[in-house]
Write a protein that holds these residues in place. Structure first.
Motif, mmCIF file in Angstrom:
data_model
loop_
_atom_site.group_PDB
_atom_site.id
_atom_site.type_symbol
_atom_site.label_atom_id
_atom_site.label_comp_id
_atom_site.label_asym_id
_atom_site.label_seq_id
_atom_site.Cartn_x
_atom_site.Cartn_y
_atom_site.Cartn_z
ATOM 1 N N ARG A 12 -4.471 -53.844 -136.002
ATOM 2 C CA ARG A 12 -3.237 -53.469 -136.892
ATOM 3 C C ARG A 12 -2.641 -54.493 -137.445
ATOM 4 O O ARG A 12 -2.232 -54.740 -138.633
ATOM 5 N N THR A 13 -2.278 -55.673 -136.629
ATOM 6 C CA THR A 13 -1.248 -56.560 -136.931
ATOM 7 C C THR A 13 -2.144 -57.496 -138.209
ATOM 8 O O THR A 13 -1.462 -57.915 -139.174
ATOM 9 N N LEU A 16 -2.149 -55.291 -141.391
ATOM 10 C CA LEU A 16 -0.893 -55.374 -141.971
ATOM 11 C C LEU A 16 -0.699 -56.760 -142.872
ATOM 12 O O LEU A 16 -0.018 -56.967 -143.887
ATOM 13 N N ARG A 17 -1.134 -58.255 -142.058
ATOM 14 C CA ARG A 17 -0.910 -59.219 -142.827
ATOM 15 C C ARG A 17 -1.675 -59.214 -143.941
ATOM 16 O O ARG A 17 -1.161 -59.779 -145.007
ATOM 17 N N MET A 20 0.283 -57.294 -146.690
ATOM 18 C CA MET A 20 1.431 -57.879 -147.002
ATOM 19 C C MET A 20 1.129 -59.046 -148.002
ATOM 20 O O MET A 20 1.621 -59.084 -149.191
ATOM 21 N N MET A 40 -7.588 -55.491 -145.989
ATOM 22 C CA MET A 40 -7.327 -55.227 -144.685
ATOM 23 C C MET A 40 -8.605 -55.124 -143.806
ATOM 24 O O MET A 40 -8.738 -55.000 -142.698
ATOM 25 N N PHE A 51 -1.236 -45.856 -141.277
ATOM 26 C CA PHE A 51 0.204 -46.338 -141.762
ATOM 27 C C PHE A 51 0.695 -45.169 -142.852
ATOM 28 O O PHE A 51 1.640 -45.314 -143.216
ATOM 29 N N LEU A 57 3.199 -48.252 -146.004
ATOM 30 C CA LEU A 57 2.483 -49.466 -145.717
ATOM 31 C C LEU A 57 3.233 -50.717 -146.155
ATOM 32 O O LEU A 57 3.619 -51.755 -145.426
ATOM 33 N N GLU A 60 6.064 -51.654 -144.168
ATOM 34 C CA GLU A 60 6.027 -52.395 -142.982
ATOM 35 C C GLU A 60 5.665 -53.586 -143.559
ATOM 36 O O GLU A 60 5.996 -54.672 -142.642
ATOM 37 N N ALA A 61 4.966 -54.060 -144.403
ATOM 38 C CA ALA A 61 4.429 -55.263 -144.817
ATOM 39 C C ALA A 61 5.892 -56.139 -145.282
ATOM 40 O O ALA A 61 5.783 -57.266 -145.019
ATOM 41 N N LEU A 64 7.116 -57.237 -142.078
ATOM 42 C CA LEU A 64 6.482 -58.330 -141.486
ATOM 43 C C LEU A 64 6.804 -59.557 -142.115
ATOM 44 O O LEU A 64 6.948 -60.557 -141.484
#
Length: 207
Positions: A12-13, A16-17, A20, A40, A51, A57, A60-61, A64
């Protein structure tokens, strides 16, 4: 005993990166679902299951970004011993991020929702709120400098905070426009060189 349930098929990390960086490069409205799933490395069903929605999403981005790549401002304001050093470190540290060829140019918080349709005003306001918080944190650092005797009690800390935040956000736009890093650094040199003038109390201001 083996864990029950189907394990998540992706990190997930890491996903998400990837999201982002796409939002950072293309902006919220410019980013398509296929851009996200490609970056992703997941399908659309997994994206929504993990998400919730594109906007969730994005939020959250943004978080991050603020806790990783975009943390130079908070770090400078927290770690530098004087307000002047904090402002200079904030500007110079962000230039290194804005001009890094390994990531999208400029600042995600400034650029990712610069223009939004009415139905996406919540996204634009979310980023505007982040920018307002940066100004507030800068103002708090200057107020601390007043309380510690670094700056005079009459210093217009709000105006100084507004000035340096405007420089910071302008550097982001210039970096996205391809302005060479040497020119960005020259702008910072001039902005920092104005420090003594900006924090000097106005002699015409009534006590």
């Amino acid at each position: 005993m083996a864990e029950r349930g189907r394990p998540r098929a992706f990190d997930r990390t890491v996903a998400l990166r990837g999201a982002m960086e796409v939002f950072w490069e293309l902006g919220y409205e410019g980013t398509k679902l296929t851009d996200l799933t490609g970056a992703m490395n997941i399908n659309s069903a997994s994206l929504y299951n993990a998400f919730g929605s594109k906007e969730q999403l994005f939020r959250e981005a943004v978080e991050l970004y603020g806790s990783t790549t975009g943390s130079a401002t908070a770090r400078a304001l927290r770690e530098e011993p004087t307000a002047r050093a904090a402002v200079e470190a904030m500007l110079r540290g962000n230039i290194d991020i804005f001009a890094d060829t390994g990531t999208p140019s400029g600042c995600m918080i400034v650029l990712a929702a610069a223009n939004c349709a009415h139905q996406n005003r919540g996204v634009a306001e979310h980023l505007a709120g982040h920018r307002r918080r940066t100004v507030a944190e800068l103002k708090e650092r200057l107020e601390r400098a007043v309380s510690e005797g670094e700056l005079a009690p009459e210093t217009d800390v709000r105006s100084v905070a507004d000035f340096y935040a405007t420089i910071l956000y302008g550097l982001s736009i210039e970096a996205r426009d391809g302005v060479p890093v040497e020119r960005l650094r020259s702008t910072v040199d001039r902005a920092v060189g104005l420090w003594d003038t900006l924090v000097r109390p106005d002699p015409n201001e009534r006590p």
